[in-house]
Design an enzyme around this catalytic site. Structure first.
Site, mmCIF file in Angstrom:
data_model
loop_
_atom_site.group_PDB
_atom_site.id
_atom_site.type_symbol
_atom_site.label_atom_id
_atom_site.label_comp_id
_atom_site.label_asym_id
_atom_site.label_seq_id
_atom_site.Cartn_x
_atom_site.Cartn_y
_atom_site.Cartn_z
ATOM 1 C CG LEU A 138 -2.066 -0.933 1.372
ATOM 2 C CD1 LEU A 138 -2.811 -0.677 2.679
ATOM 3 C CD2 LEU A 138 -3.016 -0.819 0.187
ATOM 4 C CG ASP A 139 0.889 4.048 -3.213
ATOM 5 O OD1 ASP A 139 1.715 3.160 -3.484
ATOM 6 O OD2 ASP A 139 0.184 4.609 -4.063
ATOM 7 N NE ARG A 140 5.438 8.196 5.072
ATOM 8 C CZ ARG A 140 6.607 8.707 5.448
ATOM 9 N NH1 ARG A 140 7.571 8.843 4.550
ATOM 10 N NH2 ARG A 140 6.828 9.068 6.691
ATOM 11 C CG HIS A 150 1.979 5.571 -7.408
ATOM 12 N ND1 HIS A 150 2.950 6.540 -7.573
ATOM 13 C CD2 HIS A 150 2.224 4.991 -6.207
ATOM 14 C CE1 HIS A 150 3.747 6.545 -6.520
ATOM 15 N NE2 HIS A 150 3.331 5.617 -5.691
#
Length: 246
Positions: free
Chosen positions: A55-57, A165
């Protein structure tokens, strides 16, 4: 930042990752000392955990780990083979159509350090996202000089592929960037949500993961709560403010 334990058995553990927390140590922030992997390990008594997806930050929500190498391999393959159904919620600029499919190949985004030896000339990879609009609102604020009001939508997203993304880039591609996205978003609307609505985060949430348990072979569905902060924002926008509504 605190992690919420969503599920645990002898082979798996799932947590609710808050926005702003890195999954593991990264050159992106050499000074960060808190990571979801370490915090999950501390949460379950020190047992080692193995990441099986990312998961992206700035993205919050369901984050799944394996508790042994074999389970990690099985789950990693399941993600790679598109056998895991992922659902996200996103608050975006504009009024999105009721439903649709974004089929738009994406060039691989390379990190300057982590991907220093990767070829920048790779062809674009197939990337597909389906979506359905859940809510919409029009606010009496001229965030853009072109319009006297501002419109927003809440959408449920299902990524059929797992490109870096992907959701953020796909929503930007159809001119409905996710609120709070500082890379692919609209700074004017990000500032409006921060200053007027008190929201200073990427409004992208990993809501559900559905898959077959790698050992027990039973269907699994793990859901992350939206939490008081997000539900309070929805209420201010005139949307239902209960977990069960989403």
């Amino acid at each position: 930042m605190r992690l919420e334990l969503l599920y645990q058995d002898d082979w798996l553990v799932a947590v609710n990752k808050p926005s702003g927390l890195l999954v593991h140590r990264s050159w992106l922030d050499k000074h960060e000392t808190r990571f979801a992997m370490q915090m999950t390990r501390d949460l379950i008594g020190g047992r080692h955990v193995y990441p099986v997806h990312r998961l992206d930050r700035p993205t919050s929500g369901v984050l799944l780990f394996a508790l042994d190498p074999q389970t990690a391999r099985t789950l990693t393959e399941a993600f790679a083979n598109r056998q895991v159904h992922k659902e996200y919620l996103a608050l975006v600029r504009g009024w999105v159509p009721e439903q649709g499919l974004i089929d738009y190949p994406l060039k691989e985004q390379l990190d300057k350090i982590a991907d220093a030896f990767s070829s920048p000339d790779k062809p674009a990879q197939d990337a597909v996202t389906s979506y359905r609009r859940l809510q919409r609102v029009e606010l009496p604020h001229a965030v853009s000089k072109k319009h006297p009001t501002s419109r927003y939508s809440l959408v449920r997203l299902h990524p059929h592929t797992g490109r870096k993304h992907q959701l953020r880039r796909h929503l930007d591609h159809i001119f409905h960037p996710i609120i709070g996205d500082t890379t692919h978003g609209d700074g004017r609307h990000n500032r409006f949500f921060k200053q007027e609505l008190g929201s200073d985060r990427l409004l992208l949430i990993s809501r559900n993961l559905s898959f077959t348990h790698p050992v027990l072979k039973v269907p699994m569905r793990i859901q992350a709560p939206l939490g008081r902060e997000v539900l309070a924002l929805f209420e201010r926008l005139g949307w239902p403010a209960s977990e069960s509504d989403y």
